[in-house]
Design a protein around this motif. Sequence first.
Motif, PDB file in Angstrom:
ATOM      1  N   ILE A  87       0.834  -1.211   0.000  1.00 34.11           N
ATOM      2  CA  ILE A  87       0.000   0.000   0.000  1.00 34.11           C
ATOM      3  C   ILE A  87       0.867   1.259   0.000  1.00 34.11           C
ATOM      4  CG2 ILE A  87      -2.014  -1.114   1.030  1.00 34.11           C
ATOM      5  CD1 ILE A  87      -1.235   0.148   3.714  1.00 34.11           C
ATOM      6  N   ASP A  88       2.111   1.125   0.450  1.00 32.77           N
ATOM      7  CA  ASP A  88       3.107   2.189   0.382  1.00 32.77           C
ATOM      8  C   ASP A  88       2.640   3.530   0.953  1.00 32.77           C
ATOM      9  OD1 ASP A  88       5.613   3.220  -0.187  1.00 32.77           O
ATOM     10  OD2 ASP A  88       5.106   3.727  -2.257  1.00 32.77           O
ATOM     11  N   PRO A  89       2.250   3.550   2.242  1.00 31.56           N
ATOM     12  CA  PRO A  89       1.811   4.823   2.834  1.00 31.56           C
ATOM     13  C   PRO A  89       2.990   5.770   3.061  1.00 31.56           C
ATOM     14  CG  PRO A  89       2.025   3.178   4.535  1.00 31.56           C
ATOM     15  CD  PRO A  89       2.294   2.472   3.222  1.00 31.56           C
ATOM     16  N   LEU A  90       2.680   7.046   3.181  1.00 34.82           N
ATOM     17  CA  LEU A  90       3.713   8.025   3.505  1.00 34.82           C
ATOM     18  C   LEU A  90       4.164   7.903   4.958  1.00 34.82           C
ATOM     19  CD1 LEU A  90       2.303  11.219   1.760  1.00 34.82           C
ATOM     20  CD2 LEU A  90       4.104   9.680   0.945  1.00 34.82           C
ATOM     21  N   ALA A  91       3.245   7.512   5.833  1.00 38.89           N
ATOM     22  CA  ALA A  91       3.537   7.422   7.263  1.00 38.89           C
ATOM     23  C   ALA A  91       2.658   6.337   7.880  1.00 38.89           C
ATOM     24  CB  ALA A  91       3.285   8.762   7.942  1.00 38.89           C
ATOM     25  N   PRO A 110      14.354  -1.753  14.884  1.00 43.05           N
ATOM     26  CA  PRO A 110      13.755  -1.471  16.192  1.00 43.05           C
ATOM     27  C   PRO A 110      12.881  -0.214  16.138  1.00 43.05           C
ATOM     28  CG  PRO A 110      16.082  -0.909  16.189  1.00 43.05           C
ATOM     29  CD  PRO A 110      15.799  -1.562  14.872  1.00 43.05           C
ATOM     30  N   LEU A 111      11.767  -0.270  16.844  1.00 43.12           N
ATOM     31  CA  LEU A 111      10.883   0.886  16.964  1.00 43.12           C
ATOM     32  C   LEU A 111      10.731   1.209  18.440  1.00 43.12           C
ATOM     33  CD1 LEU A 111       8.002   0.031  14.445  1.00 43.12           C
ATOM     34  CD2 LEU A 111       9.930   1.584  14.097  1.00 43.12           C
ATOM     35  N   GLN A 112      11.030   2.421  18.797  1.00 43.05           N
ATOM     36  CA  GLN A 112      10.830   2.857  20.171  1.00 43.05           C
ATOM     37  C   GLN A 112       9.347   3.147  20.361  1.00 43.05           C
ATOM     38  OE1 GLN A 112      13.249   6.213  21.253  1.00 43.05           O
ATOM     39  NE2 GLN A 112      12.320   6.385  23.270  1.00 43.05           N
ATOM     40  N   HIS A 113       8.777   2.603  21.417  1.00 41.05           N
ATOM     41  CA  HIS A 113       7.361   2.823  21.698  1.00 41.05           C
ATOM     42  C   HIS A 113       7.170   4.195  22.341  1.00 41.05           C
ATOM     43  CE1 HIS A 113       6.252  -1.691  21.547  1.00 41.05           C
ATOM     44  NE2 HIS A 113       7.254  -1.424  20.748  1.00 41.05           N
ATOM     45  N   ASP A 114       6.011   4.773  22.075  1.00 45.01           N
ATOM     46  CA  ASP A 114       5.667   6.123  22.533  1.00 45.01           C
ATOM     47  C   ASP A 114       6.684   7.135  22.013  1.00 45.01           C
ATOM     48  OD1 ASP A 114       3.297   5.357  23.910  1.00 45.01           O
ATOM     49  OD2 ASP A 114       4.573   4.522  25.477  1.00 45.01           O
ATOM     50  N   ALA A 115       6.998   6.978  20.717  1.00 46.61           N
ATOM     51  CA  ALA A 115       7.975   7.851  20.071  1.00 46.61           C
ATOM     52  C   ALA A 115       7.750   7.849  18.564  1.00 46.61           C
ATOM     53  CB  ALA A 115       9.390   7.367  20.374  1.00 46.61           C
ATOM     54  N   ALA A 116       8.320   8.848  17.920  1.00 47.77           N
ATOM     55  CA  ALA A 116       8.356   8.884  16.458  1.00 47.77           C
ATOM     56  C   ALA A 116       9.653   8.221  16.016  1.00 47.77           C
ATOM     57  CB  ALA A 116       8.284  10.315  15.957  1.00 47.77           C
ATOM     58  N   ASN A 117       9.562   7.385  15.004  1.00 53.87           N
ATOM     59  CA  ASN A 117      10.691   6.617  14.502  1.00 53.87           C
ATOM     60  C   ASN A 117      10.796   6.785  12.990  1.00 53.87           C
ATOM     61  OD1 ASN A 117      11.169   4.487  16.950  1.00 53.87           O
ATOM     62  ND2 ASN A 117       8.990   4.873  16.696  1.00 53.87           N
ATOM     63  N   ARG A 118      11.939   6.397  12.446  1.00 53.61           N
ATOM     64  CA  ARG A 118      12.088   6.289  10.987  1.00 53.61           C
ATOM     65  C   ARG A 118      12.355   4.824  10.673  1.00 53.61           C
ATOM     66  NH1 ARG A 118      10.284   9.640   7.367  1.00 53.61           N
ATOM     67  NH2 ARG A 118      11.911   9.108   5.907  1.00 53.61           N
ATOM     68  N   ALA A 119      11.580   4.285   9.742  1.00 59.20           N
ATOM     69  CA  ALA A 119      11.767   2.898   9.308  1.00 59.20           C
ATOM     70  C   ALA A 119      11.319   2.796   7.862  1.00 59.20           C
ATOM     71  CB  ALA A 119      10.956   1.943  10.180  1.00 59.20           C
ATOM     72  N   VAL A 125       4.986   6.470  13.963  1.00 59.09           N
ATOM     73  CA  VAL A 125       4.707   6.827  15.352  1.00 59.09           C
ATOM     74  C   VAL A 125       4.153   5.576  16.018  1.00 59.09           C
ATOM     75  CG1 VAL A 125       3.298   8.211  16.908  1.00 59.09           C
ATOM     76  CG2 VAL A 125       4.358   9.272  14.909  1.00 59.09           C
ATOM     77  N   ALA A 126       4.875   5.110  17.023  1.00 58.70           N
ATOM     78  CA  ALA A 126       4.520   3.871  17.713  1.00 58.70           C
ATOM     79  C   ALA A 126       4.053   4.185  19.128  1.00 58.70           C
ATOM     80  CB  ALA A 126       5.718   2.932  17.742  1.00 58.70           C
ATOM     81  N   PHE A 127       2.805   3.890  19.389  1.00 59.55           N
ATOM     82  CA  PHE A 127       2.230   4.094  20.720  1.00 59.55           C
ATOM     83  C   PHE A 127       2.191   2.766  21.474  1.00 59.55           C
ATOM     84  CE2 PHE A 127       0.220   7.576  18.324  1.00 59.55           C
ATOM     85  CZ  PHE A 127       0.460   8.640  19.169  1.00 59.55           C
ATOM     86  N   SER A 128       2.303   2.826  22.783  1.00 58.83           N
ATOM     87  CA  SER A 128       2.081   1.643  23.611  1.00 58.83           C
ATOM     88  C   SER A 128       0.590   1.356  23.724  1.00 58.83           C
ATOM     89  CB  SER A 128       2.668   1.832  25.014  1.00 58.83           C
ATOM     90  OG  SER A 128       4.060   1.910  24.940  1.00 58.83           O
ATOM     91  N   ASP A 129      -0.202   2.435  23.863  1.00 59.17           N
ATOM     92  CA  ASP A 129      -1.654   2.285  23.970  1.00 59.17           C
ATOM     93  C   ASP A 129      -2.301   3.637  23.646  1.00 59.17           C
ATOM     94  OD1 ASP A 129      -4.310   1.786  24.580  1.00 59.17           O
ATOM     95  OD2 ASP A 129      -3.878   0.890  26.537  1.00 59.17           O
ATOM     96  N   PHE A 130      -2.530   3.879  22.356  1.00 62.11           N
ATOM     97  CA  PHE A 130      -3.084   5.155  21.922  1.00 62.11           C
ATOM     98  C   PHE A 130      -4.423   5.440  22.594  1.00 62.11           C
ATOM     99  CE2 PHE A 130      -5.812   7.637  19.069  1.00 62.11           C
ATOM    100  CZ  PHE A 130      -5.065   8.802  18.993  1.00 62.11           C
ATOM    101  N   ALA A 131      -5.301   4.450  22.650  1.00 62.91           N
ATOM    102  CA  ALA A 131      -6.639   4.655  23.217  1.00 62.91           C
ATOM    103  C   ALA A 131      -6.564   5.146  24.662  1.00 62.91           C
ATOM    104  CB  ALA A 131      -7.460   3.377  23.118  1.00 62.91           C
TER     105      ALA A 131
END
Length: 151
Positions: A87-91, A110-119, A125-131
């Motif tokens: 699907i090749d999303p921008l983010a 590796p992705l750091q949780h609760d942080a913005a990452n580049r991959a 943006v990887a959240f531990s629990d967005f809700a």
Amino acid sequence: MIISANGNIYECNAAGVLALYAPFVTGSANDLLAVVSAHPLADAATAALEASAEQLGFGRNRITWVTLASTDGQLGARELNSLVEGIDPLAIVATDDAAASLLAQAFDSPLQHDAANRARCRTVVAFSDFAALLADSDSKQRAWHLLKKLH
């Protein structure tokens, strides 16, 4: 499903991937943002991400929603990689620990949780629990601060 070769080749590929992984994904071949979650999001979390996507210029209706589990089974790292690259999303937004961890495996990064990452040349943006961050004003501000890094 018939996909016309007269259109954008990237759009054709994305449409094929959306059809292949239909039990796990909703969206269109033109979406700019992917949201990955272990399970379907609650309405409040969905609405917050739609509003954020609109404010950030992605568009409220330009989100591909990926759920790792469905009645057809569970996506693995290889399938998630194929889906996201197709699907090749921008983010990308990972809304919970399980989604962030599987994306890290899929991207072999590796992705750091609760942080913005580049991959894979994308902001993730990887959240531990967005809700859970929608529970109070301060937490909402922390979530918005991270989501703004998608732009």
